[in-house]
Design a protein around this motif. Structure first.
Motif, PDB file in Angstrom:
ATOM      1  N   ILE A 305       0.834  -1.205   0.000  1.00 51.46           N
ATOM      2  CA  ILE A 305       0.000   0.000   0.000  1.00 51.46           C
ATOM      3  C   ILE A 305       0.865   1.249   0.000  1.00 51.46           C
ATOM      4  N   GLN A 306       1.915   1.223   0.852  1.00 55.61           N
ATOM      5  CA  GLN A 306       2.768   2.407   0.954  1.00 55.61           C
ATOM      6  C   GLN A 306       3.535   2.654  -0.340  1.00 55.61           C
ATOM      7  N   ASN A 307       3.998   1.574  -0.970  1.00 52.68           N
ATOM      8  CA  ASN A 307       4.700   1.735  -2.248  1.00 52.68           C
ATOM      9  C   ASN A 307       3.772   2.306  -3.312  1.00 52.68           C
ATOM     10  N   PHE A 308       2.521   1.841  -3.287  1.00 47.66           N
ATOM     11  CA  PHE A 308       1.538   2.380  -4.233  1.00 47.66           C
ATOM     12  C   PHE A 308       1.304   3.861  -3.957  1.00 47.66           C
ATOM     13  N   ILE A 309       1.188   4.208  -2.663  1.00 46.28           N
ATOM     14  CA  ILE A 309       1.006   5.612  -2.292  1.00 46.28           C
ATOM     15  C   ILE A 309       2.223   6.441  -2.684  1.00 46.28           C
ATOM     16  N   ASN A 310       3.412   5.867  -2.465  1.00 51.52           N
ATOM     17  CA  ASN A 310       4.639   6.584  -2.851  1.00 51.52           C
ATOM     18  C   ASN A 310       4.676   6.867  -4.351  1.00 51.52           C
ATOM     19  N   SER A 311       4.227   5.877  -5.133  1.00 55.91           N
ATOM     20  CA  SER A 311       4.201   6.093  -6.590  1.00 55.91           C
ATOM     21  C   SER A 311       3.202   7.188  -6.960  1.00 55.91           C
ATOM     22  N   LEU A 312       2.044   7.208  -6.244  1.00 55.24           N
ATOM     23  CA  LEU A 312       1.061   8.261  -6.492  1.00 55.24           C
ATOM     24  C   LEU A 312       1.623   9.631  -6.107  1.00 55.24           C
ATOM     25  N   GLU A 313       2.315   9.682  -4.977  1.00 53.66           N
ATOM     26  CA  GLU A 313       2.903  10.951  -4.541  1.00 53.66           C
ATOM     27  C   GLU A 313       3.975  11.418  -5.516  1.00 53.66           C
ATOM     28  N   ASP A 315       3.947  10.753  -8.710  1.00 52.41           N
ATOM     29  CA  ASP A 315       3.192  11.271  -9.861  1.00 52.41           C
ATOM     30  C   ASP A 315       2.654  12.673  -9.574  1.00 52.41           C
ATOM     31  N   ILE A 316       2.188  12.880  -8.330  1.00 52.91           N
ATOM     32  CA  ILE A 316       1.676  14.201  -7.952  1.00 52.91           C
ATOM     33  C   ILE A 316       2.791  15.241  -8.029  1.00 52.91           C
ATOM     34  N   ASN A 317       3.970  14.882  -7.524  1.00 50.30           N
ATOM     35  CA  ASN A 317       5.103  15.825  -7.571  1.00 50.30           C
ATOM     36  C   ASN A 317       5.476  16.166  -9.009  1.00 50.30           C
ATOM     37  N   ASN A 318       5.463  15.146  -9.876  1.00 49.25           N
ATOM     38  CA  ASN A 318       5.767  15.404 -11.286  1.00 49.25           C
ATOM     39  C   ASN A 318       4.720  16.324 -11.919  1.00 49.25           C
ATOM     40  N   LEU A 319       3.441  16.060 -11.577  1.00 45.94           N
ATOM     41  CA  LEU A 319       2.369  16.895 -12.120  1.00 45.94           C
ATOM     42  C   LEU A 319       2.439  18.320 -11.564  1.00 45.94           C
ATOM     43  N   LEU A 320       2.822  18.439 -10.293  1.00 43.28           N
ATOM     44  CA  LEU A 320       2.968  19.776  -9.700  1.00 43.28           C
ATOM     45  C   LEU A 320       4.070  20.561 -10.410  1.00 43.28           C
ATOM     46  N   GLY A 321       5.162  19.847 -10.754  1.00 43.85           N
ATOM     47  CA  GLY A 321       6.233  20.512 -11.504  1.00 43.85           C
ATOM     48  C   GLY A 321       5.749  20.987 -12.866  1.00 43.85           C
ATOM     49  N   ARG A 322       4.979  20.120 -13.544  1.00 40.58           N
ATOM     50  CA  ARG A 322       4.420  20.520 -14.843  1.00 40.58           C
ATOM     51  C   ARG A 322       3.428  21.665 -14.689  1.00 40.58           C
TER      52      ARG A 322
END
Length: 421
Positions: A305-313, A315-322
């Motif tokens: 679960i945490q690894n899945f959440i880490n991957s989502l986070e 992705d969020i950081n990448n999207l925030l940069g964009r």
């Protein structure tokens, strides 16, 4: 025939007037020079009159520029061309801005969706293809607390039993419980030496290592690994049996008489204290191993679960940069749009106003001045010095006139008078 001749004489054929030639700047220079000569001659070149005449010819020139529509169109053509180009760029910037805002909105929607996924995956991990129990976190902490106390118990047990089995000297008052658990084990091992202390301190980690190996082998249940697990359990049981045998032997020898036989394996197998010591260690060790395996399994579920959440986070950081880059682009476009709007307003005011070709005026007014000065040198009777001072004063009047009109520059060709609201 005579009547027709008379009518023809009454209405003679009118010849067409010749077209007026358009005056060039050179023709106007001649005219201004002549006007300056005649005006100066009529007033003896008085500087006061020159000032008044210059103001008059300026307003005449200005009014002439205002009414000459074709000339104004010609002068305004560069501004009209620029305005057209700026409006085209402004339209393109508006479209570009809309596209950037749409992209930013899509990214923000994606970020919102990922944040919702982070909340929901903890509740229903199966919805995201994660084979984990949503209660794994609570079960993990319960198992972790139990494992902590079991580890503490196992640590104390093996320190006590190891010291009792290998280094302790028993006295007649020692009971079975005192044989297994000895509170002074660490102190007496410390007094005995570093090697003894290190031995009893690190021997529990042998059992913890065996338990870790059992978990790792059991994690991949192949035939070979199952055999290894069985061998590890047997090894642990034998080691516990040796400890129990040594302790039980020392306890047996305390009460031994001359008639009693020597302590042996058969006596140990028939001794209840032997089995009590074994199971006090081995059973607790097995329980420790099972709880450890359970905790590691729950931790693995939490990791999924945490690894899945880490991957989502991530992705969020990448999207925030964009998103930040899109915001910077939007700010830059809006800044360009504002500048274009300001410039378009300026150009529209210029086009609605009128343009004064100052170089033309300076050339014509300069010719007027030359005519004025020429008249002074010809018709005003003065001495050489007085004539020079008179001419200088007239030149000064002209320079002040140009300066007051803000025409004393060569950096631009035209002076623009914008429309006033």
């Amino acid at each position: 025939m005579g009547l027709l001749k008379s009518i023809a004489q009454l209405k003679p054929t009118k010849k067409p007037e010749p077209l007026k030639a358009v005056k060039t700047i050179e023709d106007e220079k001649v005219t201004y020079h002549k006007d300056g000569l005649e005006s100066s001659k009529s007033c003896q070149g008085q500087p006061e009159n020159l000032k008044i005449n210059l103001e008059a010819i300026y307003y005449k020139f200005e009014n002439k520029c205002k009414v000459e529509e074709l000339e104004q169109i010609k002068l305004k053509q560069p501004y009209m061309t620029e305005l057209k180009g700026k409006k085209t760029i402004l339209l393109n910037k508006k479209e570009e801005l809309e596209r950037e805002k749409e992209r930013l909105e899509k990214i923000e929607d994606q970020i919102g969706g990922l944040k919702n996924d982070i909340v929901n995956v903890r509740r229903n991990p199966q919805d995201y293809g994660i084979s984990a129990d949503r209660r794994s976190s609570s079960k993990f902490w319960i198992g972790f607390v139990l494992l902590l106390f079991l580890t503490l118990y196992t640590f104390i047990f093996y320190i006590s039993t190891s010291f009792s089995a290998f280094f302790r000297t028993f006295d007649p008052s020692t009971e079975l419980f005192g044989g297994m658990f000895y509170p002074q084990a660490l102190q007496e091992a410390y007094d005995a030496g570093v090697l003894e202390l290190g031995f009893i301190l690190f021997i529990p980690f042998v059992f913890f290592g065996l338990g870790y190996l059992i978990h790792m082998f059991w994690h991949k249940p192949t035939t070979l690994n199952i055999i290894k697990v069985v061998m590890l359990f047997i090894t642990t049981f034998i080691f516990d049996a040796l400890l129990a045998y040594l302790i039980d032997e020392k306890l047996y020898n305390l009460n031994k008489t001359f008639e009693d036989p020597d302590f042996s394996v058969s006596l140990a197998l028939n001794s209840p204290s032997f089995w009590v010591i074994i199971f006090a260690g081995f059973v607790s060790y097995v329980i420790w191993g099972l709880v450890f395996d359970f905790v590691m399994k729950e931790h693995a579920d939490r990791d999924k679960i945490q690894n899945f959440i880490n991957s989502l986070e991530q992705d969020i950081n990448n999207l925030l940069g964009r998103a930040e880059k899109h915001k910077e682009v939007i700010v830059a476009i809006e800044k360009v749009k504002d500048e274009l709007k300001i410039r378009c307003t300026e150009l529209e005011n210029i086009i609605e106003g009128f343009i004064l070709p100052i170089r033309n005026y300076k050339a014509l007014s300069s010719e007027y001045l030359q005519g004025w000065l020429e008249s002074i040198t010809r018709h005003v009777v003065l001495g050489p010095e007085e004539t020079k001072a008179y001419l200088s004063e007239c030149r000064k009047v002209y320079d002040n006139h140009i300066k007051e009109l803000d025409l004393d520059t060569d950096t631009y060709q035209n002076k623009v008078y914008t429309k006033t609201l």
